[in-house]
Scaffold this active site. Structure first.
Site, PDB file in Angstrom:
ATOM      1  N   GLU A  88      -6.225  -7.845  -1.935  1.00 55.17           N
ATOM      2  CA  GLU A  88      -6.222  -7.887  -0.467  1.00 55.17           C
ATOM      3  C   GLU A  88      -5.221  -6.870   0.036  1.00 55.17           C
ATOM      4  OE1 GLU A  88      -4.207  -9.864   3.201  1.00 55.17           O
ATOM      5  OE2 GLU A  88      -3.371  -9.179   1.307  1.00 55.17           O
TER       6      GLU A  88
ATOM      7  N   CYS B 167       0.837  -1.212   0.000  1.00 57.62           N
ATOM      8  CA  CYS B 167       0.000   0.000   0.000  1.00 57.62           C
ATOM      9  C   CYS B 167       0.871   1.262   0.000  1.00 57.62           C
ATOM     10  CB  CYS B 167      -0.878  -0.112   1.248  1.00 57.62           C
ATOM     11  SG  CYS B 167      -1.502   1.366   1.972  1.00 57.62           S
TER      12      CYS B 167
ATOM     13  N   ARG C 279      -6.902 -11.237  12.726  1.00 56.83           N
ATOM     14  CA  ARG C 279      -6.213 -10.614  11.599  1.00 56.83           C
ATOM     15  C   ARG C 279      -7.257  -9.947  10.711  1.00 56.83           C
ATOM     16  NH1 ARG C 279      -1.267 -11.939   9.451  1.00 56.83           N
ATOM     17  NH2 ARG C 279      -0.839 -11.241   7.340  1.00 56.83           N
TER      18      ARG C 279
ATOM     19  N   ARG D   5      -8.206  -7.748   7.537  1.00 60.62           N
ATOM     20  CA  ARG D   5      -7.669  -7.331   6.248  1.00 60.62           C
ATOM     21  C   ARG D   5      -8.799  -6.798   5.380  1.00 60.62           C
ATOM     22  NH1 ARG D   5      -3.541  -7.293   8.433  1.00 60.62           N
ATOM     23  NH2 ARG D   5      -1.549  -8.166   7.832  1.00 60.62           N
TER      24      ARG D   5
END
Ligand SMILES: C[S@@+](CC[C@H](N)C(=O)[O-])C[C@H]1O[C@@H](n2cnc3c(N)ncnc32)[C@H](O)[C@@H]1O
Length: 418
Positions: free
Chosen positions: A208, A165, A252, A254
């Site tokens: 993702e 990102c 987690r 995402r």
């Protein structure tokens, strides 16, 4: 006299010296060719692959005074790439490309659902090693390079990847995907655009990213991504999902981005998984064997002593925990036991001190996860080969997707969009 030939010979020092190229795609080309040997995609890699095959055979014959023929070499190499834990499904129903492939988390999930991978790119040498050990294919390198992009075939259904990102410098949102130039998302958009322009638009884009993408650069990054995909002709939905709702004892979160070609009269809904009480958040029939798990489900029996942290490291963790507590910013390190519902998120930095996830032990300092437990924690099957050092393995599994989450989302994509 040695008569075996192996993909590894393309790494041979002397062989490399003889054919120095700026970007050495030989191993990727040969393995992609061999993997597609029984279908039409083979043609796409054929010219270069045959040239490289002849090079290596000539080299072997001279070096080892052999009289080896290319056909025999081809059969041996075919056997090598097909003799892996996760070969391509024989009766595949769709084709995909695996970008920013890491160690193939997307690939595992999509292969499980009947997909055939026709191109993969990943530039980290250690990740490539793990990838080839499991799938028989060496990924191409830097996806920003034309020499890599030029190998992407036409006519595949899905592009998937977890791209790093980065902020977009021009957030004017006016020029469509030109706004994203200089970032890795630009390269994703560029590939989508090229296939659209040459009349082979990709049906589905499946991305993702870290949860932070949502608020990255005050939300502008995600907005630009969605806008860009819209401009390229896609409808888009995004959702934050937590691995712990998909049969993985890991907290987690995402973000997932699913985009499909407009005007297909289709809609898409994400699966949301199940919560700890096994209450189903989403329709039961849409879940694929998801059950609640606890940390004990990913632990192995009798881990080696070396995973128990030293007195010095433990004392450091405790000191930092105290300091953090005093400052009111978190716990410093996170320990769990086998009865815990889930661990915190495993990240690529886990190899440093393991402080994100320590397993409590009776009468001993806590211990780190073993690499196999890190694999379990991301939903990798036990036959998945880990051919790298512990540190590299922690990095690779920390960077990876949780395979069952990808599989649950793609199961919906397949039913609703493909
Ligand atoms: C977050 S990880 C993705 C992990 C992957 N989804 C998996 O399941 O293992 C991003 C990956 O992109 C790779 N990468 C970054 N820049 C790249 C580039 N320019 N070309 C190819 N790979 C790149 C990194 O080495 C890293 O493995």
């Amino acid at each position: 006299m040695k008569e075996e030939i192996s993909i590894d010979e393309f790494d041979g020092k002397k062989f490399k010296i003889r054919f120095v190229e700026e970007e050495d795609n030989r191993k990727a080309v040969i393995t992609h060719y061999l993997h597609n040997y029984h279908n039409g995609v083979k043609k796409h890699y054929e010219k270069e692959a045959i040239e490289y095959l002849n090079q290596i055979v000539r080299y072997k014959n001279e070096e080892e005074e052999l009289n080896y023929v290319s056909d025999v070499a081809l059969q041996q190499l075919l056997f090598e790439v097909e003799n892996v834990p996760f070969p391509t499904p024989e009766n595949y129903t769709f084709k995909f490309i695996d970008l920013f492939a890491g160690i193939g988390g997307f690939r595992l999930a999509l292969q499980n659902l009947g997909g055939k991978c026709v191109f993969t790119s990943e530039w980290d040498e250690y990740a490539k090693k793990t990838y080839r050990a499991n799938f028989g294919e060496t990924p191409f390198g830097d996806i920003t390079k034309e020499s890599t992009k030029s190998f992407i075939p036409d006519n595949f259904n899905v592009l998937c990847g977890g791209f790093p990102c980065q902020p977009f410098s021009n957030a004017g949102l006016k020029k469509g995907f030109e706004d994203t130039r200089g970032t890795l998302f630009f390269d994703v958009a560029d590939i989508i655009n090229r296939k659209k322009e040459n009349g082979n638009p990709i049906d589905i884009i499946f991305l993702e990213n870290v949860k932070g993408l949502k608020n990255h650069d005050k939300g502008k990054t995600l907005k630009t991504i969605v806008k860009t995909l819209n401009t390229l002709g896609y409808e888009v939905k995004t959702e934050t999902l937590n691995s712990r709702n998909f049969g993985i004892p890991q907290n987690r979160e995402r973000i997932f981005i699913v985009a499909w070609l407009k005007n297909k009269n289709k809609d898409f809904n994400f699966p949301l998984g199940i919560n700890e009480k096994e209450e189903i958040i989403y329709k039961k029939e849409d879940l694929i064997n998801i059950k609640t798990t606890k940390v004990r489900d990913i632990l192995i029996k009798n881990p080696e002593e070396k995973y128990t942290i030293s007195d010095k490291l433990y004392a450091g963790h405790i000191r930092r925990r105290k300091e953090h507590k005093e400052k009111g910013n978190g716990f410093g390190f996170s320990s769990v036991n086998e009865n815990s519902q889930y661990t915190s998120t495993i990240s690529a930095r886990y190899y440093k001190d393991g402080s994100e996830i320590l397993i409590e032990q009776k009468d001993l300092n806590p211990r780190k996860l073993t690499p196999r437990e890190a694999a379990n924690l991301q939903g990798y099957p036990s036959k998945y080969i880990i051919p790298v050092s512990d540190n590299q393995a922690y990095k690779q599994f920390g960077n990876s997707v949780s395979v069952p989450v990808i599989q649950a989302v793609f199961n919906e994509i397949k039913k609703q969009l493909l």
